[in-house]
Design a protein around this motif. Sequence first.
Motif, short mmCIF file in Angstrom:
data_model
loop_
_atom_site.label_atom_id
_atom_site.label_comp_id
_atom_site.label_asym_id
_atom_site.label_seq_id
_atom_site.Cartn_x
_atom_site.Cartn_y
_atom_site.Cartn_z
N LEU A 226 0.83 -1.20 0.00
CA LEU A 226 0.00 0.00 0.00
C LEU A 226 0.87 1.25 0.00
N VAL B 161 -4.64 5.16 -2.79
CA VAL B 161 -5.45 4.06 -2.27
C VAL B 161 -6.60 4.66 -1.47
N LEU C 42 -10.18 4.36 4.27
CA LEU C 42 -11.20 3.50 4.86
C LEU C 42 -11.94 4.23 5.98
N ILE D 139 -6.64 -4.26 7.36
CA ILE D 139 -6.52 -3.05 6.54
C ILE D 139 -5.22 -3.06 5.74
N THR E 258 -4.06 -5.39 3.83
CA THR E 258 -4.04 -6.23 2.64
C THR E 258 -3.74 -5.42 1.39
N ARG F 284 -6.16 -3.78 -1.51
CA ARG F 284 -6.71 -2.42 -1.55
C ARG F 284 -6.05 -1.59 -2.64
N ARG F 285 -4.90 -2.03 -3.15
CA ARG F 285 -4.30 -1.36 -4.30
C ARG F 285 -5.19 -1.47 -5.53
N ASP G 220 -11.78 -1.55 -4.51
CA ASP G 220 -12.40 -0.71 -3.49
C ASP G 220 -13.60 -1.47 -2.91
N GLN H 162 -14.93 -1.13 -0.04
CA GLN H 162 -15.74 -0.34 0.87
C GLN H 162 -16.95 0.29 0.19
N SER I 38 -19.69 -2.35 2.05
CA SER I 38 -19.41 -1.90 3.42
C SER I 38 -20.24 -2.64 4.45
N PHE J 198 -13.03 -3.88 7.76
CA PHE J 198 -11.59 -3.93 7.94
C PHE J 198 -11.23 -3.78 9.41
#
Length: 210
Positions: A15, A22, A25, A78, A80, A83-84, A87, A89, A93, A98
Amino acid sequence: MKKSVFHQSGNEASLENCPWPVAELENVITDVETLEDSGKKYIFSDLGYSHGLGNLMFQIAGLYSIAQESGAILLIPISTSLRRAFDFQTNFSDSIQFVDPQVTKKLSNDLEATKITMTSCCSYRNLTSVLFNGDRKIQKIDGYFQNVRYFHPDSEKTMKKLFTFVPPIRKLVDEFLENVGISLTVRSARMIETNVANDDQAFEMPEEDG
């Protein structure tokens, strides 16, 4: 026709060194008590079996499907590197949450004795009968989940939505295809998107004979 295979990398992708922003969150779980007092059920994994992008995607796909079938929320760290590329979230959600590093460590330690481990990479196992035994509300599961029965056909559309690449990756792929002036199938384009997301340069390009 000869082929040149370029150096393959990607393990160093993180990340912190991501070349595009990125997504931030919201509502990260920062204490275990929040989970215990919620009255909800959770599937947790520290995603430690393999950190390659493809293997991480299999882990998320399998774990997400298991969580949905058992009426639980999926908990993931969070940190991981997925997330690159994705998305989670924005559209998930309510079903994916996370947890911060401290909660990740505590859950990993506290749930070690009761965790379920899928030791075979490609086999399928129905876990319904062994999840949340007794009063347990948080279940740790580890494994590769490289079997389509975990998410196909019931969750196929959900998986496609879950693994929609973020706009910066799609933009880079469009620019790449335009610059090299070649026409690729959708499948090939998705392969390139995956490599871009993982900072992977393992492309095979044709080389002129002679």
